[in-house]
Design an enzyme around this catalytic site. Structure first.
Site, mmCIF file in Angstrom:
data_model
loop_
_atom_site.group_PDB
_atom_site.id
_atom_site.type_symbol
_atom_site.label_atom_id
_atom_site.label_comp_id
_atom_site.label_asym_id
_atom_site.label_seq_id
_atom_site.Cartn_x
_atom_site.Cartn_y
_atom_site.Cartn_z
ATOM 1 N N GLY A 258 0.824 -1.208 0.000
ATOM 2 C CA GLY A 258 0.000 0.000 0.000
ATOM 3 C C GLY A 258 0.854 1.252 0.000
ATOM 4 N N SER A 259 2.005 1.199 0.660
ATOM 5 C CA SER A 259 2.889 2.370 0.698
ATOM 6 C C SER A 259 3.613 2.561 -0.629
ATOM 7 C CB SER A 259 3.906 2.214 1.842
ATOM 8 O OG SER A 259 3.218 2.132 3.075
ATOM 9 N N SER B 77 6.525 4.160 4.379
ATOM 10 C CA SER B 77 6.077 2.915 5.027
ATOM 11 C C SER B 77 5.063 3.281 6.094
ATOM 12 C CB SER B 77 7.251 2.168 5.656
ATOM 13 O OG SER B 77 6.756 1.097 6.435
ATOM 14 N N SER C 79 3.503 1.454 8.399
ATOM 15 C CA SER C 79 3.853 0.941 9.736
ATOM 16 C C SER C 79 5.199 1.484 10.196
ATOM 17 C CB SER C 79 3.922 -0.585 9.704
ATOM 18 O OG SER C 79 4.946 -0.984 8.807
ATOM 19 N N THR D 282 8.629 -1.952 7.643
ATOM 20 C CA THR D 282 8.819 -2.849 6.500
ATOM 21 C C THR D 282 10.309 -2.983 6.208
ATOM 22 O OG1 THR D 282 6.657 -2.334 5.629
ATOM 23 C CG2 THR D 282 8.270 -3.102 4.027
ATOM 24 N N ARG E 237 -3.278 -0.101 3.221
ATOM 25 C CA ARG E 237 -4.010 0.106 1.947
ATOM 26 C C ARG E 237 -5.233 0.989 2.130
ATOM 27 N NH1 ARG E 237 -5.101 -4.802 4.013
ATOM 28 N NH2 ARG E 237 -7.243 -5.587 4.042
ATOM 29 N N GLU F 138 -6.141 -8.251 -1.495
ATOM 30 C CA GLU F 138 -6.079 -8.106 -0.037
ATOM 31 C C GLU F 138 -7.460 -7.992 0.621
ATOM 32 O OE1 GLU F 138 -2.702 -5.728 1.633
ATOM 33 O OE2 GLU F 138 -2.407 -5.186 -0.463
ATOM 34 N N HIS G 271 2.065 -6.276 -26.941
ATOM 35 C CA HIS G 271 3.267 -6.848 -27.558
ATOM 36 C C HIS G 271 3.558 -8.261 -27.055
ATOM 37 C CE1 HIS G 271 4.352 -3.016 -29.471
ATOM 38 N NE2 HIS G 271 3.775 -2.497 -28.399
ATOM 39 N N LYS H 249 5.089 -12.862 6.835
ATOM 40 C CA LYS H 249 6.120 -12.001 7.448
ATOM 41 C C LYS H 249 6.694 -12.690 8.678
ATOM 42 C CE LYS H 249 4.384 -7.464 6.024
ATOM 43 N NZ LYS H 249 3.724 -6.228 6.348
HETATM 44 C C1 F6R Z 1 -1.711 -4.017 4.165
HETATM 45 C C2 F6R Z 1 -1.011 -3.522 2.975
HETATM 46 C C3 F6R Z 1 0.368 -4.026 2.664
HETATM 47 C C4 F6R Z 1 1.457 -3.122 3.299
HETATM 48 C C5 F6R Z 1 2.867 -3.659 3.003
HETATM 49 C C6 F6R Z 1 3.969 -2.724 3.469
HETATM 50 O O1 F6R Z 1 -2.919 -3.316 4.308
HETATM 51 O O2 F6R Z 1 -1.570 -2.753 2.238
HETATM 52 O O3 F6R Z 1 0.501 -4.063 1.258
HETATM 53 O O4 F6R Z 1 1.316 -1.816 2.784
HETATM 54 O O5 F6R Z 1 3.034 -4.903 3.608
HETATM 55 O O6 F6R Z 1 3.755 -2.300 4.775
HETATM 56 P P1 F6R Z 1 3.893 -0.742 5.136
HETATM 57 O O7 F6R Z 1 2.895 -0.048 4.287
HETATM 58 O O8 F6R Z 1 3.568 -0.659 6.589
HETATM 59 O O9 F6R Z 1 5.303 -0.380 4.811
#
Ligand code: F6R
Length: 328
Positions: free
Chosen positions: A36-37, A76, A78, A81, A128, A211, A227, A322
């Site tokens: 999402g980021s 990010s 959170s 990541t 997201r 998701e 292509h 993870k």
């Molecule tokens: C969960 C989501 C994931 C996170 C990804 C990276 O809702 O969208 O795609 O975005 O795991 O985590 P962040 O965004 O915290 O760096």
């Protein structure tokens, strides 16, 4: 989740009021972010076509970065990541200027420790579900880094477009999203968008279906797919007609040849799949056009979750993965 989708306009308005703080000026920019980021970084990049931008969705800085000294913007939600933290750490070690867009976590701590600018976005959501906060913040950072005029009015205009099309579930975009979900339900969704706004929106659709609805989905972009992928519709017609739903994302403000290609591509694929749906972008700026396409997909993905009776919010397989990676 659906209430966060309907709050997209408010998130964009929050970003329009944001002051990104002391952002170093730069001639080149590296944007780092995943999921999402990473999507927020891609949306932000649509708003800054006049500066060289490189998106990193891995662990390493581009080889040219230490020599060219780009601004590194780590995104990010959170702040935890590992790939994004690794890029941030490599950039710090190389003495590059840094900005972090985050709610906190290790990224905020690292940034504070080295005196880097931190743009804090509101927390407590799935990354997201905070796309418009983060994309808006990245847009502000890129404008500040390049000395461009404030994008506040584009953000507000995009908010108005999204609010009109969703209207808390009563708007035409929300109705279209629910309708498309009926056609996609029980099938594998393939989403096509044109290079630029349409392709980024197609990736957002794909990730939201993955998701929120916990379903496979695949996105490709025109012209590249004309292509190679187009030829792949040549065999297994029965399989396609049983299992695939195609959604095309059209952008009337995009390159005219791409729009022509989208129309012809859809003609080739129609008849080889179970269902074809279409969404047409609204508004003039890349932000409005992106969010008008993405908003319909956001609704569709949550509706798909409802049709499958799954909770759209948790991402159990991603979290388990993870954890396994940490223990490996
Ligand atoms: C969960 C989501 C994931 C996170 C990804 C990276 O809702 O969208 O795609 O975005 O795991 O985590 P962040 O965004 O915290 O760096």
């Amino acid at each position: 989740m659906i209430s966060h989708v309907y709050a997209t306009g408010n998130q964009l308005r929050w970003a329009a009021d944001l002051s990104p703080g002391e952002v170093p000026r730069a001639a080149d920019i590296v944007l780092a972010g995943l999921g999402g980021s990473g999507m927020a970084a891609r949306v932000g990049a649509l708003t800054a076509p006049s500066i060289p931008l490189t998106l990193v969705q891995g662990y390493e800085l581009p080889g040219w970065a230490p020599g060219r000294k780009p601004l590194v913007v780590a995104v990010s939600y959170s702040g935890n990541t590992e790939e994004t933290l690794a890029v941030f750490e490599a950039a710090r070690a190389a003495g590059l200027p840094l900005v972090a867009v985050t709610t906190g976590g290790a990224l905020a701590e690292l940034a504070a420790a080295v005196g880097a600018a931190v743009v804090e976005v509101p927390g407590g959501l799935q990354p997201r579900a905070a796309l418009a906060y983060q994309a808006g913040a990245v847009t502000m950072v890129l404008a500040a880094a390049t000395g461009a005029a404030s994008p506040a009015s584009e953000l507000t205009a995009a908010a108005d477009v999204v609010d009109r099309t969703l209207d808390d579930g009563d708007g035409p975009g929300a109705a279209l999203g629910r309708d498309l979900a009926e056609g996609i339900h029980g099938r594998i969704c393939v989403i096509y968008g044109g290079h630029g706004v349409g392709a980024v929106a197609a990736s957002r659709w794909k990730a939201q279906i993955n998701e929120n609805a916990k379903m496979p989905a695949f996105a490709s972009e025109v012209p590249e797919l004309d292509h190679n992928e187009l030829e792949g519709w040549g065999t297994l017609p029965d399989l396609g007609r049983r299992t695939i739903a195609l959604v095309t994302l059209r952008d009337p403000a995009g390159h005219p040849r791409i729009e022509q290609r989208m129309r012809l591509t859809t003609e080739v694929v129609r008849g080889k799949v179970a269902h074809v749906g279409e969404v047409i972008a609204l508004g003039t700026s890349p932000l409005s056009r992106f969010f008008s396409l993405a908003a319909v997909g956001d609704v569709a993905s949550v509706e798909l979750a409802r049709l499958s009776d799954v909770d759209p919010t948790p991402v159990t397989l991603l979290e388990d993965f993870k954890r396994r990676l940490r223990e490996d």
